[in-house]
Each structure stands twice: as C-alpha cells, then as structure tokens.
Design an enzyme around this catalytic site. Structure first.
Site, short mmCIF file in Angstrom:
data_model
loop_
_atom_site.label_atom_id
_atom_site.label_comp_id
_atom_site.label_asym_id
_atom_site.label_seq_id
_atom_site.Cartn_x
_atom_site.Cartn_y
_atom_site.Cartn_z
CG ASN A 128 -1.94 -1.14 1.15
OD1 ASN A 128 -2.02 -1.84 0.13
ND2 ASN A 128 -2.68 -1.36 2.22
CB THR A 173 -16.55 39.72 -28.83
OG1 THR A 173 -17.31 40.69 -29.56
CG2 THR A 173 -15.30 40.39 -28.25
CG HIS A 174 -20.69 37.83 -29.05
ND1 HIS A 174 -21.45 37.30 -28.02
CD2 HIS A 174 -20.23 39.02 -28.60
CE1 HIS A 174 -21.47 38.15 -27.00
NE2 HIS A 174 -20.72 39.21 -27.32
CG ASN A 303 -10.20 16.50 -44.24
OD1 ASN A 303 -10.81 17.43 -44.76
ND2 ASN A 303 -10.42 15.22 -44.54
CD GLU A 308 -10.98 17.78 -38.24
OE1 GLU A 308 -12.18 17.59 -38.41
OE2 GLU A 308 -10.12 17.47 -39.09
CD GLN A 340 -4.87 -3.57 -9.24
OE1 GLN A 340 -4.20 -4.00 -8.31
NE2 GLN A 340 -5.59 -4.37 -10.01
CE LYS A 343 -0.94 1.39 -9.57
NZ LYS A 343 -2.24 1.55 -8.84
#
Ligand code: ARG
Length: 475
Positions: A128, A173-174, A303, A308, A340, A343
C-alpha cells in the site's frame, strides 16, 4: 516517465503455479482464473518498475542503516535489483500474471536470485505504501516532462507571434468582427495560458513530492524506521504526515489530471481556431501538409486532422479526470483496491498530453499565415467603429452619445456597402459636427492598433515588449 510498451504477461495456469505465495497462506482454494485476470494490474503497472526498484533500494538502505537488516542483505538486494532493472530494460524479464502486480513480480524475482535477503526487503513495508510511492515518483518525473514540453510549445508560439507582432487580423467577440488586433497579440494570449498551466504543474509537483513509505499497510510500522532518510534518498521534500492519508488519498493524481485537462482545454480552443482559420471560408492560415490528411472520396479536401484530434482527445483527458474523482469519492479510509484503477487513466493522461504538446510545438512551426486575407477580414466588419466613438469622446462627447452616433454611421455604411473609412468627410460630419479630417487616422487599422498602447494592449510595440518579457521569463 517510463514509456508504454508491449510486454508479454505469461499466464501460468498449471496446478503448481495457481497460488500467489505472497499471501495465499490463509486460503483454502486457488483464486479463480477469471478473478486472477480481473484483479491483476501487471498488464499496466509494469510501467512503474524503474520507480519500484528505486523505492526498494532506498527502503533497503534505510533498513540497513537502522540495523533492521544486515549490510550483507542490503548489498545483495542492491545488486539483485540492479540486475533486475537491466533485465526489464532489455525486455528479458518474464512478467507473471500469477504474481498480480509489478511489486510482487519484482520481489519474487529478487528472492529467486538472492534467496532470504530478498524475503527481508518487505520488512516494515506494505504494497500500500509501496504503490503510493511508486505512483508519486512516476508522476513527479512526468510533471517534469510536461513542464519541459510546455516550454517547448511556448517557444514555438513565441516565434510565430514574433514574426507576426504587427500582422493585422480581426479580433472577435461572439465570433463577430470586433476590433482589429495583431496575430502576435492573439497568439500571446495562448502563451499566457500555457504559462499558468506550467505554474499549475510546478505547484502540483510540490504536493506530489512527499514520501508515503513508512505508512506501511495503514497505521505505520513497529520497526524503528527512518522515514526522513528514505525521503532524502528519493528526492522527496518531506514525508506524508499521516499514515492513513499516505496510503489512501490520490488527490495529487487528480490534481495533476485537472492541470492536464486545462492544458487540453487551452489547446482545444486554439485547435478550434486553426480549424476555422484553415477553412477556405476564412483562409487565414495554412497548416503544413504533414499535419493534414486528404479524403478518399473528395479529391479537393485537406483536413486539419491534428487540431481536430487534439479537440477530440481533450474529451478523453476530461474523462480520466472524471474517472479519478469518481474513483475516490466513495472510499472509506484507508487503502482500497479501487485505487488500483488510478493507473490507467493517469498513464493515458500523461501519454496523451505529452504527445499532444510535442506535435503542437511542431505544427505551429508549420503554419503559414495569409496576411492579406486577415487584413481584408479586419477591414470588412467595421472593426474600427469603437475607434470612431473614442475619437468623438476625445472631442468632448459623452461615450453613450458617441456610441449612438457611430451606430447610425455604421448603419448608413452598411446600406451603402462601404467601410466607415470610405465615407467622405462631409457625410461623416452629417452624423456629428465634431468630426474633422483627422478622423481618418483613427479609422485605419494601424491607427486603431497603435492607439491601444498600454501593457496588455494590442499595439505592435506592446506585443513586442510582451514577447520580450515572456522570453526572459522562460529562460
Ligand atoms: N496493485 C495494487 C495497486 O495498484 C498494489 C497495492 C495492493 N495492495 C493490496 N493490499 N492489495 O493498488
């Protein structure tokens, strides 16, 4: 950080091998095959091996210094573990499923090699506190790697920002054109975000860097151990102060994953911009071909796969954060086998983050900027309307009134399909008699940029200064 690799885990199933002799003494029947597979962690925790060995050597040396085991035993353990490290490095180590995890695999091999001295290694220790130590050592090394990778990406972004310290683009903005900014200024926003990310990892590292060993199973140990000595040998800043806490909490791992999630958030935002900007609708940038792929059906396609995937992998790291938080929330003190499960999310977080940072640093060096398109876009959306309002304020008009005047002028220009700077002086003066021919200086993109000349502003001189400050900070 010990990298992921393909290992073979030997699944011993013969009658002779179905018992894990480290703890099988009290059991009447062997563990079921399926349960063995379900409970074993060797398929992933082999990655802790180098740190497990490092921790064991420090522990053995302390046991020797405290006269809990003999110096001969210490020497045998050191030699045996060094040999085992070499076997693992060379890919010659046989990992056994029957031996459950990295700790028992290494300890069993050590005992096979050196006999009783190997059996004394586990004195005053439990798996432990051992596993908690291993994970902290692994994560500390990972935090250092992440710090270095963040810096590399920052330097790559700094170079691009420097090349474009005065390249005009529309600030949004927006996602609507708002005011002109420079591309250098825009990129420096990300460099700032990454600086805070680096600080978060450095801060988190301080809490990772505490030694759990000595907590033993949960309550400490009756041997006269010297925890400070072990901490020093392993480069920890100190010891975990409470044994129950030391073996059970994984808050340091959660924190790390949160810091990783924020890096991914930042990179996901930049990715979204690269995806938009490289679309022919924007055509602001071109991403080097080596970071893109084509379409099997549409010959014209290029692409932006890498940005992405970064955007997509951000979700994966958030998932790990949620997994770790959820893993912890229902656990009573102290250690539970649930831990356990820490991990795989942690390993994958580090793997994903490091490769993302590396590829990103490279990708930013492969960005070509289409300055003409950026400038064109900045001059299309009335980006200097605020500058006209500020101009009127400087002539004595209250800001709210100036806002109204400019709104009417913009409406007029929209109807006529021209920019504000294209309107003749006489036309502009119909909106306000305070306007004179010095107005055109503020309606240009450069006039607008240069006027925002204070720390944090987008004036090219300020962007240059910000880049210089950041370069010094990164030294
Ligand atoms: N493989 C275990 C883990 O990762 C090691 C600790 C096991 N301790 C125990 N009491 N079963 O957490």
């Amino acid at each position: 950080m010990t990298r992921k690799r393909d290992i073979n885990v030997t699944q011993k199933t013969s009658a002779l091998n179905t018992k894990n002799t480290s703890w099988s003494g009290r059991f009447n029947e062997p563990v079921a095959e399926l349960v063995k597979k379900y409970t074993a962690s060797i398929g992933f925790d082999y990655r802790l091996a180098a740190y497990d060995i490092q921790g064991s050597i420090a522990h053995a040396q302390m046991l020797g210094a405290q006269k809990i085991i003999s110096q001969d035993d210490v020497k045998a353990i050191e030699q045996g573990l060094a040999d085992i490290a070499k076997e693992i490095e060379a890919g010659q180590f046989e990992w056994l499923l029957d031996l459950e995890d990295v700790h028992l695999n290494i300890e069993k091999r050590l005992t096979d090699k050196i006999g009783d001295a190997g059996k004394r290694l586990h004195t005053g220790r439990s798996r432990n506190d051992q596993v908690a130590t291993d994970v902290r050592l692994w994560l500390r090394a990972s935090a250092d790697q992440v710090g270095a990778a963040l810096k590399k990406l920052q330097l790559s972004l700094l170079d691009l920002a420097e090349a474009h310290f005065d390249t005009v683009m529309p600030g949004f903005t927006h996602l609507q054109v708002a005011q002109p900014v420079t591309l250098g200024h825009h990129l420096m926003a990300y460099v700032e975000m990454l600086s805070r990310d680096a600080q978060r990892f450095a801060d988190c590292r301080r809490r990772i860097n505490r030694l759990p060993l000595g907590a033993a199973a949960l309550a400490g140990t009756s041997y006269p151990i010297d925890r400070e000595l072990v901490a020093k040998k392993l480069g920890f800043d100190g010891v975990c102060e409470n044994s129950l806490d030391a073996v059970s909490d994984r808050d340091f791992a959660i924190e790390f994953t949160f810091a990783a999630s924020l890096v991914m958030t930042h990179l996901s935002r930049l990715s979204e911009e690269l995806i938009l900007w490289s679309s022919p609708r924007f055509a602001f940038v071109d991403i080097a071909d080596r970071f893109c792929t084509g379409s099997s059906i549409m010959p014209q396609k290029k692409n932006p796969d890498v940005p992405e995937l970064v955007r997509g992998k951000t979700g994966r790291v958030y998932g790990h954060l949620t997994a770790l938080l959820t893993l912890m929330k229902g656990q009573p003190l102290a250690y539970n086998k649930d831990n356990q499960e820490d991990k795989e999310p942690l390993f994958d977080t580090v793997d994903t983050l490091l490769v993302t940072l590396e590829i990103y640093a490279d990708m930013m060096r492969g960005i070509t900027v289409n300055k003409d398109n950026m400038r064109q876009a900045a001059s299309e959306g009335f980006a200097t309307a605020t500058d006209l309002a500020d101009y009127l304020v400087k002539k004595g008009m209250p800001f709210r009134d100036a806002h109204e005047v400019v709104a009417l002028a913009v409406r007029y220009a929209v109807d006529k399909k021209v920019d504000l700077s294209d309107l003749p002086l006489a036309t502009l003066q119909q909106f306000s008699s305070s306007i004179s021919d010095d107005v055109y200086a503020v309606l240009t993109l450069e006039g607008s940029l240069n006027s925002r000349n204070h720390i944090g502003g987008t004036a090219p001189v300020q962007v240059k200064a910000a880049i210089a400050r950041m370069r010094t900070a990164l030294k």
